[in-house]
Design a protein around this motif. Structure first.
Motif, PDB file in Angstrom:
ATOM      1  N   PRO A 191       1.296   6.880   2.609  1.00  0.00           N
ATOM      2  CA  PRO A 191       2.189   7.023   1.449  1.00  0.00           C
ATOM      3  C   PRO A 191       1.567   6.532   0.151  1.00  0.00           C
ATOM      4  CG  PRO A 191       3.403   6.186   3.337  1.00  0.00           C
ATOM      5  CD  PRO A 191       1.956   6.186   3.722  1.00  0.00           C
ATOM      6  N   GLY A 192       0.745   5.491   0.226  1.00  0.00           N
ATOM      7  CA  GLY A 192       0.119   4.966  -0.981  1.00  0.00           C
ATOM      8  C   GLY A 192      -0.820   5.952  -1.630  1.00  0.00           C
ATOM      9  N   ARG A 193      -1.551   6.709  -0.820  1.00  0.00           N
ATOM     10  CA  ARG A 193      -2.444   7.712  -1.390  1.00  0.00           C
ATOM     11  C   ARG A 193      -1.638   8.847  -2.015  1.00  0.00           C
ATOM     12  NH1 ARG A 193      -8.111  10.163   0.845  1.00  0.00           N
ATOM     13  NH2 ARG A 193      -8.317  11.848  -0.689  1.00  0.00           N
ATOM     14  N   VAL A 194      -0.596   9.244  -1.348  1.00  0.00           N
ATOM     15  CA  VAL A 194       0.267  10.296  -1.907  1.00  0.00           C
ATOM     16  C   VAL A 194       0.862   9.831  -3.234  1.00  0.00           C
ATOM     17  CG1 VAL A 194       2.368  11.629  -1.533  1.00  0.00           C
ATOM     18  CG2 VAL A 194       0.776  11.249   0.372  1.00  0.00           C
ATOM     19  N   ALA A 195       1.338   8.596  -3.283  1.00  0.00           N
ATOM     20  CA  ALA A 195       1.947   8.065  -4.501  1.00  0.00           C
ATOM     21  C   ALA A 195       0.935   7.978  -5.633  1.00  0.00           C
ATOM     22  CB  ALA A 195       2.546   6.691  -4.223  1.00  0.00           C
ATOM     23  N   ALA A 196      -0.294   7.543  -5.327  1.00  0.00           N
ATOM     24  CA  ALA A 196      -1.329   7.447  -6.360  1.00  0.00           C
ATOM     25  C   ALA A 196      -1.656   8.817  -6.932  1.00  0.00           C
ATOM     26  CB  ALA A 196      -2.583   6.796  -5.778  1.00  0.00           C
ATOM     27  N   THR A 197      -1.780   9.808  -6.058  1.00  0.00           N
ATOM     28  CA  THR A 197      -2.080  11.172  -6.522  1.00  0.00           C
ATOM     29  C   THR A 197      -0.940  11.717  -7.356  1.00  0.00           C
ATOM     30  OG1 THR A 197      -3.409  11.525  -4.526  1.00  0.00           O
ATOM     31  CG2 THR A 197      -2.763  13.473  -5.774  1.00  0.00           C
ATOM     32  N   GLU A 198       0.293  11.490  -6.915  1.00  0.00           N
ATOM     33  CA  GLU A 198       1.445  11.996  -7.662  1.00  0.00           C
ATOM     34  C   GLU A 198       1.515  11.392  -9.058  1.00  0.00           C
ATOM     35  OE1 GLU A 198       4.752  11.143  -5.158  1.00  0.00           O
ATOM     36  OE2 GLU A 198       4.531  12.998  -3.979  1.00  0.00           O
ATOM     37  N   ARG A 199       1.187  10.142  -9.182  1.00  0.00           N
ATOM     38  CA  ARG A 199       1.245   9.511 -10.511  1.00  0.00           C
ATOM     39  C   ARG A 199       0.127  10.020 -11.421  1.00  0.00           C
ATOM     40  NH1 ARG A 199       4.362   7.009  -7.398  1.00  0.00           N
ATOM     41  NH2 ARG A 199       6.081   5.705  -8.166  1.00  0.00           N
ATOM     42  N   LEU A 200      -1.005  10.348 -10.855  1.00  0.00           N
ATOM     43  CA  LEU A 200      -2.045  10.987 -11.665  1.00  0.00           C
ATOM     44  C   LEU A 200      -1.627  12.386 -12.088  1.00  0.00           C
ATOM     45  CD1 LEU A 200      -5.230   9.816  -9.731  1.00  0.00           C
ATOM     46  CD2 LEU A 200      -4.569   9.158 -12.050  1.00  0.00           C
TER      47      LEU A 200
END
Length: 445
Positions: A191-200
């Motif tokens: 989930p952390g990788r998904v969240a980081a990508t979404e914020r970018l």
């Protein structure tokens, strides 16, 4: 000067509530002890018989020496408690045997760390920083806080709870990664990788705009999500002091670097907000009576992390192995919250220990070591935000090295439990005068 049983000054400035709390008077922060005493937390870390094993063996030289000297752990606890009180310490710092707290003639406050975030991270082998976006994170934190805090909610002697110790927030001695790049390099399903990508994606309308700065081999967001390793286009200096000025200058000279820095700062701000919100809420839910005294920052994080900490914590704690801590105190005090120095120390090269591994300055002699303690503590106490300081640690480390190789003269006593007289005499004098120094110095400044 009359004192309460906890060591606070009984001058009727404050009323007792049965628990430790924070108060501000005339622009100066104080802890207030359960009986209403004006209190500063003067602590020693790792006060325990089984303090340091030799490497990964079962040998504990300090414990062996103390069993011969005292005959039993019970007798050792009482002797050590009274010795600490005679040196005018009033708190058992992290990793201490808490049975020492009530083994002497006067009680000592306790200040445990519950390793909330660290315990979640240990369940996820690929994580350096706990994945605060994981749906299981909040439940884990609440469960651990309930297990560790709910049974202690009526303890008068509990100073407060440390959330964690030295989590990795930004580039420091451990590496050059940003929290953003750590999350981008989690496994693709995390989930952390998904969240980081979404914020970018929220920051850049087109992938090409993002990639003009990050310069990855990917050609789309979808391809970026499958990459095994995403390299940061720039490496930033650790935060604080001259480094902040150098970073600001570099960003002015290079708009791409400035954009990268903004990406990192925006993301770590979100992570910090989530971390402190969840952890403090969990602790307060399990134990509404006690202070949350921080996460023991190991190195100054970026200002947005400090700001988030200030929004949730009762006290901000940090470890500082420098000659003095003024710059760090000022950085944390900008939040308007009181500060506690949760680790500091000095090592003497005349102690017969290698001093080859471990943080903090090395000095030539025990005389210099005592002078360094006095300068460090008196300088810190002149800051109105400082409400305590905890020395690392009670006994020296083994010459052969402990589990991580540290082999230093950090102790108030030797590995044979012999007292360092010059150091502890200075500690006694400074500790006894600490409240006066804090009141006079802080008001003057």
């Amino acid at each position: 000067m009359q004192r309460t049983r906890w060591g606070g000054i009984a001058d009727h400035c404050f009323r007792g509530s049965g628990f430790f709390r924070v108060e501000e008077r005339d622009g100066v922060f104080w802890l207030v002890d359960p009986d209403g005493g004006r209190f500063l937390s003067k602590g020693v870390n790792n006060v325990r018989l089984d303090a340091d094993h030799v490497g990964n063996t079962g040998r504990i030289p300090y414990a062996d020496a103390c069993r011969k000297k005292y005959g039993s752990q019970h007798v050792w606890r009482g002797a050590v408690a009274d010795r600490l009180a005679s040196w005018k310490f009033n708190t058992l710092g992290c990793w201490s045997d808490e049975l020492v707290a009530y083994a002497g003639s006067l009680p000592l406050a306790t200040a445990p760390t519950n390793e909330l975030g660290a315990s979640f991270k240990r369940h996820r082998r690929d994580q350096i920083f706990p994945d605060v976006f994981d749906p299981e994170f909040s439940a884990h934190i609440r469960e651990r806080a309930n297990d560790h805090c709910s049974t202690r909610c009526h303890e008068a002697g509990l100073l407060g709870t440390f959330i964690d110790n030295e989590l990795y927030w930004s580039p420091d001695w451990r590496g050059g990664d940003e929290v953003l790049t750590l999350f981008l390099n989690l496994q693709s399903h995390r989930p952390g990788r998904v969240a980081a990508t979404e914020r970018l994606q929220e920051r850049y309308r087109e992938f090409s705009q993002f990639n003009a700065i990050w310069r990855t081999p990917a050609r789309s967001w979808e391809e970026l999500a499958t990459m095994a390793r995403i390299e940061a286009p720039f490496t930033r200096l650790p935060a604080g002091g001259l480094n902040d000025m150098l970073e600001a200058k570099a960003n002015l000279a290079d708009p791409l670097r400035a954009a990268f820095s903004a990406d990192c700062d925006a993301f770590v701000s979100v992570v910090a907000e989530q971390y402190f919100d969840v952890c403090v809420s969990a602790i307060k839910g399990a134990d509404p009576n006690h202070l949350v005294i921080g996460s023991r920052f190991g190195y100054q994080p970026h200002s947005r992390v400090i700001a988030a900490a200030g929004r949730y914590l009762d006290v901000i704690s940090f470890n500082c192995y420098e000659i003095e801590a003024s710059a760090l105190i000022d950085a944390y005090a900008a939040t308007g919250k009181p500060c506690l120095i949760s680790e500091f120390s000095f090592r003497g090269d005349d102690a017969g220990l290698p001093n080859s591994r471990g943080a903090g300055p090395r000095v030539a002699s025990q005389t210099e070591r005592a002078k360094c303690f006095e300068l460090y503590v008196t300088t810190a106490l002149r800051k109105p935000s400082v409400v305590g300081y905890h020395w690392f640690e009670h006994a020296d480390q083994p010459a052969e090295g402990r589990f991580d190789g540290e082999d230093s003269n950090y102790g108030t006593v030797t590995i044979e439990d012999n007292v360092y007289a010059e150091l502890t005499e200075t500690m006694t004098r400074v500790n006894a005068a600490a409240e006066q120094i804090h009141a006079a110095g802080a008001l003057r400044d």
